[in-house]
Design an enzyme around this catalytic site. Structure first.
Site, short mmCIF file in Angstrom:
data_model
loop_
_atom_site.label_atom_id
_atom_site.label_comp_id
_atom_site.label_asym_id
_atom_site.label_seq_id
_atom_site.Cartn_x
_atom_site.Cartn_y
_atom_site.Cartn_z
N HIS A 1 2.05 -24.86 47.34
CA HIS A 1 1.28 -25.69 47.81
C HIS A 1 0.69 -25.02 49.14
CE1 HIS A 1 4.61 -27.79 50.60
NE2 HIS A 1 4.44 -26.64 51.04
N SER B 1 7.31 -24.03 48.36
CA SER B 1 6.73 -23.76 49.53
C SER B 1 6.72 -22.16 49.91
CB SER B 1 7.17 -24.75 50.61
OG SER B 1 6.13 -24.51 51.84
#
Length: 193
Positions: A123, A98
């Site tokens: 993501h 992330s």
């Protein structure tokens, strides 16, 4: 309980004890080894600014083992990495997920690394809100804008077309160190120092 190791260093004036992070900082090494929140971000930013003041022409190494965290806290680190004069080399140890992966990729081009068994996960931003419909709409627009901006930065840093980044960040996308080199998230896998 969080134990911080201490190291003893011999100098011509005797012994000196350092916590391990202070000793690493002496060698221009910063460790991001947790989730990214405002406290962690402020600490990393302060270390980057301190090292720039110490020597603006010498590289800084940012080791990353992080599941990610707050977007605003991570962007404070990202902006500081780009603001300061020294190049910031990034090295993934373990996991960069992330916002951790975003910061890994934000390192100086040619100086973004991972150890062989590292894992990188990208993501789209996560968020949630509650309240009146108008407030929810405001927050939804904000996170869509953040997603667009982060995808643009990721496309610039990796060399991937924006459409590829949009597709590949739609869901959790885990990559090995080898796959991360191919994708452009990092430049090289480090086998030995």
């Amino acid at each position: 309980m969080n134990l911080v190791p201490t190291v003893i260093e011999q100098t011509n004036r005797g012994e000196r004890a350092y916590d391990i992070y202070s000793r690493l900082l002496k060698d221009r090494i910063i460790l991001l080894g947790s989730g990214i929140d405002d406290n962690v971000s402020n600490s990393i930013v302060a270390q980057l600014l301190f090292l720039e003041a110490e020597d603006p022409d010498k590289d800084i190494s940012l080791y990353i083992n992080s599941p990610g965290g707050s977007i605003t806290a991570g962007m404070a680190i990202y902006d500081t990495m780009n603001f300061i004069k020294p190049n910031v080399s990034t090295i993934c140890i373990g996991m960069a997920a992330s916002m951790g992966a975003f910061l890994l990729t934000a390192g100086e081009k040619g100086k973004r690394f991972a150890l062989p068994n590292s894992e990188i996960m990208i993501h789209q931003p996560l968020g949630g809100t509650q309240g009146q419909a108008t407030d929810i709409e405001i927050h939804a627009k904000r996170i869509i804008d953040i997603k667009r901006r982060m995808n643009e930065i990721m496309a610039e840093k990796t060399g991937q077309p924006i459409e590829v980044i949009e597709r590949d960040t739609e869901r959790d996308n885990f990559m090995t160190a080898d796959q991360s080199v191919e994708y452009g998230l990092i430049d090289k896998i480090l086998e030995r120092k």
